[in-house]
Scaffold this motif. Structure first.
Motif, short mmCIF file in Angstrom:
data_model
loop_
_atom_site.label_atom_id
_atom_site.label_comp_id
_atom_site.label_asym_id
_atom_site.label_seq_id
_atom_site.Cartn_x
_atom_site.Cartn_y
_atom_site.Cartn_z
N ILE A 118 0.95 -1.48 -0.45
CA ILE A 118 -0.15 -0.04 -0.01
C ILE A 118 0.79 0.98 0.00
O ILE A 118 1.26 1.58 1.22
CB ILE A 118 -1.09 0.14 0.67
N GLY A 143 7.18 2.21 -0.17
CA GLY A 143 6.48 0.86 -0.33
C GLY A 143 7.63 0.71 -2.53
O GLY A 143 7.79 -0.24 -3.06
N GLU A 185 -1.62 2.69 -5.03
CA GLU A 185 -1.19 4.22 -4.90
C GLU A 185 -2.47 5.16 -5.02
O GLU A 185 -2.76 5.52 -6.52
CB GLU A 185 0.10 4.45 -5.73
N LEU A 217 11.56 23.93 1.04
CA LEU A 217 12.21 23.29 1.53
C LEU A 217 13.51 22.76 1.28
O LEU A 217 13.46 22.04 0.06
CB LEU A 217 10.90 21.48 2.47
N PRO A 250 15.88 7.02 6.96
CA PRO A 250 14.43 6.45 6.02
C PRO A 250 14.55 5.58 5.33
O PRO A 250 14.59 4.37 5.39
CB PRO A 250 13.55 7.09 6.19
N PHE A 272 14.20 1.27 5.65
CA PHE A 272 13.32 0.98 4.99
C PHE A 272 13.77 -0.38 4.20
O PHE A 272 13.45 -1.65 3.81
CB PHE A 272 12.18 1.79 3.40
P1 FAD Z 1 5.24 8.46 1.48
O1 FAD Z 1 6.21 9.24 1.64
O2 FAD Z 1 4.66 9.10 2.71
O3 FAD Z 1 4.60 7.48 0.94
C1 FAD Z 1 3.74 6.89 1.52
C2 FAD Z 1 2.65 6.94 -0.23
O4 FAD Z 1 1.82 5.70 0.19
C3 FAD Z 1 2.27 8.38 -0.64
O5 FAD Z 1 2.66 8.19 -1.53
C4 FAD Z 1 0.37 7.79 -0.63
O6 FAD Z 1 -0.06 8.49 -1.45
C5 FAD Z 1 0.16 6.66 -0.27
N1 FAD Z 1 -1.18 5.73 0.08
C6 FAD Z 1 -1.37 6.04 1.31
N2 FAD Z 1 -2.67 5.40 1.72
C7 FAD Z 1 -2.89 4.93 0.97
C8 FAD Z 1 -3.77 4.49 0.77
N3 FAD Z 1 -5.45 4.09 1.58
N4 FAD Z 1 -4.59 3.67 -0.58
C9 FAD Z 1 -3.25 4.11 -1.77
N5 FAD Z 1 -2.21 4.27 -1.20
C10 FAD Z 1 -2.25 5.51 0.27
N6 FAD Z 1 13.62 11.83 4.58
C11 FAD Z 1 14.77 11.87 4.71
O7 FAD Z 1 15.23 11.32 4.80
N7 FAD Z 1 15.05 13.21 4.81
C12 FAD Z 1 15.32 14.27 5.23
O8 FAD Z 1 15.43 16.03 5.04
C13 FAD Z 1 13.56 14.20 4.98
N8 FAD Z 1 12.77 16.05 4.93
C14 FAD Z 1 11.49 15.57 6.14
C15 FAD Z 1 10.54 16.83 5.47
C16 FAD Z 1 8.99 16.89 5.43
C17 FAD Z 1 8.09 18.42 5.71
C18 FAD Z 1 8.57 15.48 5.31
C19 FAD Z 1 7.22 15.51 5.35
C20 FAD Z 1 9.67 14.13 5.63
C21 FAD Z 1 10.85 14.93 5.28
N9 FAD Z 1 11.50 13.02 5.46
C22 FAD Z 1 12.59 12.75 4.76
C23 FAD Z 1 11.03 11.95 5.41
C24 FAD Z 1 9.96 10.95 4.74
O9 FAD Z 1 8.62 10.80 5.57
C25 FAD Z 1 10.36 9.65 4.00
O10 FAD Z 1 11.93 10.15 3.73
C26 FAD Z 1 10.42 8.92 3.06
O11 FAD Z 1 9.71 9.25 1.90
C27 FAD Z 1 8.51 8.33 3.93
O12 FAD Z 1 8.07 7.53 2.76
P2 FAD Z 1 7.07 7.03 3.19
O13 FAD Z 1 6.47 6.16 1.60
O14 FAD Z 1 6.90 5.70 4.50
O15 FAD Z 1 5.70 7.70 3.17
#
Ligand code: FAD
Length: 439
Positions: A20, A26, A46, A78, A331, A335
């Motif tokens: 998901i 992902g 997605e 940012l 992160p 992962f």
């Molecule tokens: P996300 O990137 O949030 O992706 C989740 C995905 O799931 C999205 O595409 C969403 O659309 C999808 N999704 C959610 N629910 C559903 C559903 N029900 N059905 C289908 N699709 C769904 N990390 C670093 O390494 N360096 C940095 O400098 C850094 N700066 C950051 C600054 C900010 C302001 C923020 C918010 C975060 C930062 N991060 C940073 C952390 C960042 O969140 C992680 O690096 C990483 O991108 C998180 O990835 P993710 O896939 O867990 O989540």
């Protein structure tokens, strides 16, 4: 004909995995599943129309064209708070960008798109598809015989579909559902109130006085971003030490936390008062799994997600995992480790400990529930454990060294740490911190 039947039978014995989200977590799941295509058949859902998750910046706030809330929490100016030299996945090294370590958000989005193309992941992703509901379908004590019903909605055609999978990987991110603490009397405040999730650029706050509540990464970054345009910024926080910010413009004043709003002023916890036009909450986000049925047995209490083994495996249903729950980590490399460990379990290459050991691991070890998943320097032992138990390679040592040097530098120079670069030696055995005007 025979070849087709054999192919179908092969598909049946493969483990069917649902992913998901197609953000960094992902995509990493998809990359490793695709690499193990002899054992796995998988589908990524997605809800957005492209990869990248939170790195997909938009000027808009509120709702996407498809009617769902905007997911990203990025603002226009940012730049990353981790240096690009240690932010990447270990199997896909180079984050390009300019010659600064802390790169703009679009550099990371490009990196994630390049990762997607390099590992040919697009064909596995159903875009514009929201997961609405997940429930365990078969209850059994046999780890490999549980399975899951997943209901999805195509956001363009509104078509609903149900799928059955043997395992699910939850990669939905955790920076999209703002925490808004209650401030007594705030309803009487006539100015604009927003959360950092909806902050986009400083021009919107030109010549205004802003009070920011919360001084973690976002609070500090947004204070400096605003200092270009706003007339004054109060950075209000409950930390027991001052950050001693040194902003060149002298516009930022650090103050203690907000107690209440009264007589048109913010009354602070030391009794002093502040008048402001805008209030910005930089108070973090809830972990949220709206699509999860109660039979999944996952609870979130003040951001403490239970019952999880190693912040990762649903102890009640171990064919469900959550990628990316730990905070204060690097992160992408984490992962990479979490995904491989989960796939080792599914392949039977790694075994989970018994239930009581897992429950013990899931117990709250910190003072506060909302720090339950904070790892910081413990992330290295955590990653090493996953590698050892899962039978795959440790992370290269430079991540740990670079993180240590960068964290110390950031602590010493909290107000201008992004003006410096983290420069590795050719063999990545040493790092130097260098003013980015000099590199
Ligand atoms: P996300 O990137 O949030 O992706 C989740 C995905 O799931 C999205 O595409 C969403 O659309 C999808 N999704 C959610 N629910 C559903 C559903 N029900 N059905 C289908 N699709 C769904 N990390 C670093 O390494 N360096 C940095 O400098 C850094 N700066 C950051 C600054 C900010 C302001 C923020 C918010 C975060 C930062 N991060 C940073 C952390 C960042 O969140 C992680 O690096 C990483 O991108 C998180 O990835 P993710 O896939 O867990 O989540």
């Amino acid at each position: 004909m025979l070849a087709n039947i054999m192919k179908d039978q092969m598909e049946i014995i493969k483990t069917r995995v649902c992913v998901i989200g197609a953000g960094a977590a992902g995509l990493c799941a998809a990359r490793h599943l695709a690499q193990n295509s002899k054992q796995f058949i998988f589908q990524v859902f997605e809800k957005a129309s492209d990869v990248g998750g939170t790195w997909v910046y938009t000027d808009k706030i509120g709702f996407e064209n498809n009617g769902l809330p905007i997911h990203t929490s990025m603002y226009k100016n940012l730049r990353t708070n981790l240096p690009k030299e240690i932010m990447h996945f270990p199997d896909f090294q180079e984050i390009k960008g300019n010659n600064e370590s802390c790169v703009p958000h679009d550099v990371i989005l490009d990196y994630l798109k390049n990762y997607t193309e390099h590992f040919k992941l697009r064909e596995f992703i159903q875009f514009n598809t929201e997961v609405l509901f997940i429930t365990p379908k078969i209850f059994t004590n046999d780890f490999l015989l549980q399975n899951w019903k997943v209901k999805v909605k195509n956001l363009i055609s509104s078509e609903l579909k149900e799928y059955i999978f043997d395992a699910v990987m939850i990669c939905n991110g955790h920076y999209f559902d703002p925490i808004i603490p209650h401030i007594s009397g705030i309803n009487n405040f006539c100015g604009q109130v927003l959360h950092s999730h909806n902050y986009r650029y400083p021009e919107n706050y030109t010549d205004q006085t802003v009070i920011i509540l919360g001084a973690s990464s976002s609070g500090i970054d947004i204070a400096f971003d605003l200092s270009e345009k706003s007339s004054r910024i109060f950075l209000s926080h409950n930390m027991n030490r001052l950050l001693n910010l040194n902003d060149d413009s002298s516009k930022i004043t650090e103050v203690v936390g907000i107690d209440k709003f009264e007589n048109e002023k913010f009354v602070l916890k030391d009794g002093s008062t502040v008048k402001a036009d805008i209030l910005i909450y930089c108070t973090g986000y809830h972990y949220k799994y709206a699509f999860m049925d109660k039979n999944c047995k996952i609870k979130v209490d003040e951001n403490y997600v239970t019952p999880l083994y190693k912040h990762l495996i649903n102890i009640e249903h171990p064919t469900m995992c959550f990628i990316g729950i730990p905070t204060h980590v690097i992160p992408f490399p984490m992962f990479h480790m979490q995904v491989q460990y989960f796939l080792s379990l599914l392949k039977g290459k790694a075994q989970l400990p018994n239930m009581s050991k897992m429950l013990d691991d899931s117990k709250l070890k910190s003072f506060k529930k909302n720090h339950a998943h904070k790892l910081g320097f413990d992330q290295w032992a955590y990653n090493d454990y996953l590698a050892k138990a899962g039978g795959f390679e440790n992370l290269p040592a430079f991540y740990k060294l670079g993180f240590k040097i960068w964290s110390e530098h950031r602590k010493r120079n909290i107000d201008h740490y992004k003006h410096f670069n983290l420069v590795p030696s050719d063999d990545y055995e040493l790092f130097r911190i260098v003013d980015n005007q000099q590199t």
